[in-house]
Write a protein that holds these residues in place. Structure first.
Motif, PDB file in Angstrom:
ATOM      1  N   GLY A 175       0.826  -1.210   0.000  1.00 53.99           N
ATOM      2  CA  GLY A 175       0.000   0.000   0.000  1.00 53.99           C
ATOM      3  C   GLY A 175       0.852   1.248   0.000  1.00 53.99           C
ATOM      4  O   GLY A 175       1.969   1.251  -0.525  1.00 53.99           O
ATOM      5  N   ASN A 176       0.354   2.304   0.611  1.00 52.37           N
ATOM      6  CA  ASN A 176       0.989   3.621   0.538  1.00 52.37           C
ATOM      7  C   ASN A 176       1.598   4.049   1.868  1.00 52.37           C
ATOM      8  O   ASN A 176       1.202   3.559   2.936  1.00 52.37           O
ATOM      9  CB  ASN A 176      -0.037   4.662   0.074  1.00 52.37           C
ATOM     10  N   VAL A 177       2.534   4.984   1.782  1.00 52.19           N
ATOM     11  CA  VAL A 177       3.226   5.523   2.957  1.00 52.19           C
ATOM     12  C   VAL A 177       3.007   7.027   2.994  1.00 52.19           C
ATOM     13  O   VAL A 177       3.145   7.714   1.975  1.00 52.19           O
ATOM     14  CB  VAL A 177       4.732   5.204   2.911  1.00 52.19           C
ATOM     15  N   GLU A 178       2.645   7.544   4.170  1.00 49.45           N
ATOM     16  CA  GLU A 178       2.458   8.982   4.360  1.00 49.45           C
ATOM     17  C   GLU A 178       3.475   9.484   5.376  1.00 49.45           C
ATOM     18  O   GLU A 178       3.742   8.822   6.392  1.00 49.45           O
ATOM     19  CB  GLU A 178       1.036   9.271   4.838  1.00 49.45           C
ATOM     20  N   LEU A 179       4.065  10.666   5.105  1.00 48.28           N
ATOM     21  CA  LEU A 179       5.094  11.227   5.978  1.00 48.28           C
ATOM     22  C   LEU A 179       4.646  12.574   6.535  1.00 48.28           C
ATOM     23  O   LEU A 179       4.070  13.390   5.802  1.00 48.28           O
ATOM     24  CB  LEU A 179       6.410  11.405   5.223  1.00 48.28           C
ATOM     25  N   HIS A 180       4.919  12.798   7.822  1.00 44.04           N
ATOM     26  CA  HIS A 180       4.620  14.077   8.473  1.00 44.04           C
ATOM     27  C   HIS A 180       5.708  14.387   9.489  1.00 44.04           C
ATOM     28  O   HIS A 180       6.382  13.484   9.995  1.00 44.04           O
ATOM     29  CB  HIS A 180       3.274  14.025   9.207  1.00 44.04           C
ATOM     30  N   LEU A 181       5.827  15.671   9.824  1.00 41.99           N
ATOM     31  CA  LEU A 181       6.750  16.042  10.900  1.00 41.99           C
ATOM     32  C   LEU A 181       6.241  15.511  12.237  1.00 41.99           C
ATOM     33  O   LEU A 181       7.011  14.998  13.048  1.00 41.99           O
ATOM     34  CB  LEU A 181       6.919  17.559  10.953  1.00 41.99           C
ATOM     35  N   LYS A 182       4.930  15.663  12.463  1.00 41.65           N
ATOM     36  CA  LYS A 182       4.294  15.139  13.669  1.00 41.65           C
ATOM     37  C   LYS A 182       3.120  14.260  13.282  1.00 41.65           C
ATOM     38  O   LYS A 182       2.449  14.495  12.280  1.00 41.65           O
ATOM     39  CB  LYS A 182       3.803  16.280  14.568  1.00 41.65           C
ATOM     40  N   SER A 183       2.836  13.257  14.100  1.00 44.88           N
ATOM     41  CA  SER A 183       1.703  12.375  13.822  1.00 44.88           C
ATOM     42  C   SER A 183       0.403  13.170  13.728  1.00 44.88           C
ATOM     43  O   SER A 183      -0.462  12.885  12.893  1.00 44.88           O
ATOM     44  CB  SER A 183       1.572  11.321  14.932  1.00 44.88           C
ATOM     45  N   SER A 184       0.256  14.180  14.576  1.00 42.79           N
ATOM     46  CA  SER A 184      -0.975  14.967  14.621  1.00 42.79           C
ATOM     47  C   SER A 184      -1.209  15.785  13.358  1.00 42.79           C
ATOM     48  O   SER A 184      -2.321  16.286  13.132  1.00 42.79           O
ATOM     49  CB  SER A 184      -0.967  15.892  15.838  1.00 42.79           C
ATOM     50  N   ASP A 185      -0.174  15.919  12.506  1.00 39.77           N
ATOM     51  CA  ASP A 185      -0.356  16.628  11.237  1.00 39.77           C
ATOM     52  C   ASP A 185      -1.372  15.912  10.349  1.00 39.77           C
ATOM     53  O   ASP A 185      -1.947  16.516   9.442  1.00 39.77           O
ATOM     54  CB  ASP A 185       0.977  16.753  10.491  1.00 39.77           C
ATOM     55  N   TRP A 186      -1.573  14.627  10.625  1.00 35.85           N
ATOM     56  CA  TRP A 186      -2.586  13.861   9.890  1.00 35.85           C
ATOM     57  C   TRP A 186      -3.953  14.549   9.991  1.00 35.85           C
ATOM     58  O   TRP A 186      -4.675  14.669   8.995  1.00 35.85           O
ATOM     59  CB  TRP A 186      -2.652  12.450  10.464  1.00 35.85           C
ATOM     60  N   PHE A 187      -4.265  15.018  11.189  1.00 38.52           N
ATOM     61  CA  PHE A 187      -5.555  15.679  11.414  1.00 38.52           C
ATOM     62  C   PHE A 187      -5.538  17.131  10.907  1.00 38.52           C
ATOM     63  O   PHE A 187      -6.544  17.639  10.408  1.00 38.52           O
ATOM     64  CB  PHE A 187      -5.923  15.640  12.893  1.00 38.52           C
TER      65      PHE A 187
END
Length: 423
Positions: free
Chosen positions: A58-70
């Motif tokens: 599947g796919n991979v998503e990258l963020h500086l912080k986990s909360s950036d998802w929201f």
């Protein structure tokens, strides 16, 4: 830190990829890092990752912080339903799928090579520098720089092609009309480019074709539409053009109501709109099928032969109406032809070849490699950093480098920046 740095770390595997664990202590084994997605949606597509004993695709998503998802509202976007691994610099909250299962999270800061982090911070934190890498760029090998500059040249061409295709659509796919509009814009140079372009758009190109046997009529058309025949000047040639223009307006139902006014201020006399419009008129009198002739040109000498035109006789002793000056034959200069090659001819040939399904990249490289580099503040600054443009191809590429990469801090997408980060 920028999120682009995480993309760089993941894409180029600049971290210890052995003994990886999720934030929940599950063993992570990366089989395939996936392909970098530069459009909307997850950052990396089609990855294969084993988490504990389960192999996921599947796919991979990258963020500086986990909360950036929201913060980015991914929880409301179905494009992120197939994310199998959330890669973050700092983990501050769990992320759940729609079925309330946790998306495995990898906190990357625990595995990054310190040298990569140090190089990144040294590069990006040079805020006072003209470009981030100005202290290192001269040390980059010629092989890396030359190959990257060639890529940037074609990237810049692609950007110009978007404007050309837009003008082509407005011109009803008439390449001759497109050429006229592009030439007009570039005959106006930076000061009057938009004004010249507005004149070229103020009447149908078919009128130019119908008047190509008369230099005087073309001058009357161009100068009249440019608003340069509206003064009260007691000059025989001026009055003659004025009468010719009135006749053309009545015959073809044209007006110059929406034309941008011409500027003379701070222009050298050879670049006055009067001179440039006369030269452009003479070009179209000399060459009835100009577009075909330009497409057939292979070398800069071929192009010189086409563009070595001059003004009408009146302008040999004038720069403006009614004010005589020392006689000078006002030919289009070689340096001006070089500007036309860079800004009109090469982009036009590139777009036309693409539409015809032909590859003329090598021809364009050879052509612009024969043309002298441009002179402006950006090229001069690169020169002071010992990055010297030896041709118009390289000066165009350096403009693309500065405007689209250096000024936007896109070091991680730059071949030069990547070398510095891995040194």
């Amino acid at each position: 830190m920028q999120e682009d740095f995480l993309h760089y770390l993941w894409k180029y595997k600049k971290f210890e990829a052995t003994n990886l664990q999720t934030t929940n202590g599950e063993v992570v084994l990366i089989k395939n890092f996936g392909s970098h997605n530069l459009n909307s949606g997850p950052d990396f597509f089609n990855a294969q990752i084993q988490i504990s004993d389960q192999l996921w695709a599947g796919n991979v998503e990258l963020h500086l912080k986990s909360s950036d998802w929201f913060i980015h509202n991914h929880q409301n976007d179905t494009a992120y339903d197939n994310v199998i691994l959330h890669v973050v610099w700092q983990h501050d909250t769990d992320i759940f799928r729609e079925d309330n299962t946790v998306i495995p999270t990898l906190e990357l800061k625990n595995y990054v090579q310190l040298k990569a982090l140090h190089n990144y911070q040294n590069l990006i934190n040079n805020k006072e520098n003209w470009i981030n890498c100005q202290n290192q760029i001269s040390d980059i090998s010629a092989f890396v720089k030359d190959n990257w500059l060639e890529r940037l040249f074609f990237e810049r061409l692609e950007n110009k092609a978007q404007l050309i295709h837009s003008i082509l659509q407005q011109s009803k796919n008439n390449w001759e009309a497109l050429l006229f509009k592009m030439l007009a814009k570039n005959f106006g140079l930076k000061v009057n480019g938009d004004a010249f372009f507005s004149v070229a758009n103020s009447f149908d190109f078919s009128i130019v074709m119908k008047q190509q046997n008369s230099l005087q009529n073309l001058e009357a058309l161009f100068l009249g539409q440019a608003g340069l025949l509206e003064s009260d000047v007691q000059d025989a040639y001026f009055l003659q053009l004025q009468n010719d223009y009135k006749f053309l307006c009545q015959k073809f139902g044209i007006s110059n109501n929406n034309v941008i006014p011409m500027q003379f201020f701070r222009l050298r006399p050879p670049n006055f709109p009067t001179i440039r419009w006369s030269q452009l008129a003479n070009l179209y009198v000399e060459h009835k099928n100009l577009f075909s002739k330009i497409i057939d040109c292979k070398t800069k000498e071929d192009i010189y032969d086409v563009f070595k035109v001059k003004t009408s006789e009146y302008w040999d002793t004038h720069y403006t109406f009614g004010k005589a000056s020392k006689k000078v034959i006002k030919k289009v200069s070689t340096s001006f032809i070089h500007l036309l090659i860079i800004n009109t001819i090469v982009p036009l040939k590139f777009c036309y070849a693409k539409q015809q399904g032909k590859d003329i990249d090598e021809e364009l490289i050879q052509l612009l490699s024969q043309v002298s580099a441009e002179k402006n503040s950006i090229i001069d600054k690169f020169d002071s950093l010992n990055v010297k443009a030896t041709s118009a191809l390289q000066s165009q590429a350096l403009l693309q480098l500065k405007n689209e990469y250096c000024s936007k801090n896109k070091c991680l997408q730059c071949a030069i920046g990547n070398v510095i980060l891995t040194t």
